[in-house]
Design a protein around this motif. Sequence first.
Motif, PDB file in Angstrom:
ATOM      1  N   ARG A 120       0.830  -1.210   0.000  1.00  0.00           N
ATOM      2  CA  ARG A 120       0.000   0.000   0.000  1.00  0.00           C
ATOM      3  C   ARG A 120       0.864   1.260   0.000  1.00  0.00           C
ATOM      4  O   ARG A 120       0.530   2.245  -0.650  1.00  0.00           O
ATOM      5  CB  ARG A 120      -0.955   0.000   1.194  1.00  0.00           C
ATOM      6  N   LEU A 121       1.983   1.217   0.715  1.00  0.00           N
ATOM      7  CA  LEU A 121       2.896   2.361   0.739  1.00  0.00           C
ATOM      8  C   LEU A 121       3.449   2.622  -0.655  1.00  0.00           C
ATOM      9  O   LEU A 121       3.480   3.771  -1.125  1.00  0.00           O
ATOM     10  CB  LEU A 121       4.033   2.123   1.742  1.00  0.00           C
ATOM     11  N   GLU A 122       3.874   1.565  -1.338  1.00  0.00           N
ATOM     12  CA  GLU A 122       4.405   1.720  -2.700  1.00  0.00           C
ATOM     13  C   GLU A 122       3.349   2.290  -3.640  1.00  0.00           C
ATOM     14  O   GLU A 122       3.633   3.172  -4.448  1.00  0.00           O
ATOM     15  CB  GLU A 122       4.920   0.379  -3.227  1.00  0.00           C
ATOM     16  N   GLN A 123       2.107   1.807  -3.534  1.00  0.00           N
ATOM     17  CA  GLN A 123       1.026   2.311  -4.383  1.00  0.00           C
ATOM     18  C   GLN A 123       0.762   3.788  -4.118  1.00  0.00           C
ATOM     19  O   GLN A 123       0.545   4.571  -5.045  1.00  0.00           O
ATOM     20  CB  GLN A 123      -0.273   1.524  -4.127  1.00  0.00           C
ATOM     21  N   THR A 124       0.795   4.166  -2.861  1.00  0.00           N
ATOM     22  CA  THR A 124       0.499   5.544  -2.483  1.00  0.00           C
ATOM     23  C   THR A 124       1.629   6.471  -2.910  1.00  0.00           C
ATOM     24  O   THR A 124       1.374   7.571  -3.432  1.00  0.00           O
ATOM     25  CB  THR A 124       0.232   5.630  -0.968  1.00  0.00           C
TER      26      THR A 124
END
Length: 141
Positions: A91-95
């Motif tokens: 989720r961090l990478e996507q954000t």
Amino acid sequence: MPTTRGGATDPAELAVRPGEDPWTAEEAAEARHGLEQEIAGLRAELETAEADLASLMRDSADGAGDDEADTGTKNVTREHELALAAGSRERLEQTERALLRMDAGTYGVCENCGKPIGKARMQAFPHAILCVDCKQKSERR
């Protein structure tokens, strides 16, 4: 090519679907702020998860006197923590990627077909990378 000011794209040039109003500076700032807050929260979550994992790894190395149930419980807990950390990391990478796309002027553009994703979808799901049609096609596979 989108106009940039200080590395950020002019909000009015972010992709929208036909019939949608262009992004306003306030809407873009709100989206950016939400992404930045999510990044900060996910980084804190990851830090906690990694500390928990380090503690679990230390505990599992010192398994003297543990019976099979204790060992099994520790393994399940460790795998659960690993899965949570992996989910947070994804989720961090996507954000972070959404924020980079906003700066590059490609925020709201489908990575598959190149058409606008839609402002309403981006406001509801700020790290969307596919339009509804492409997302539905990918889920059918």
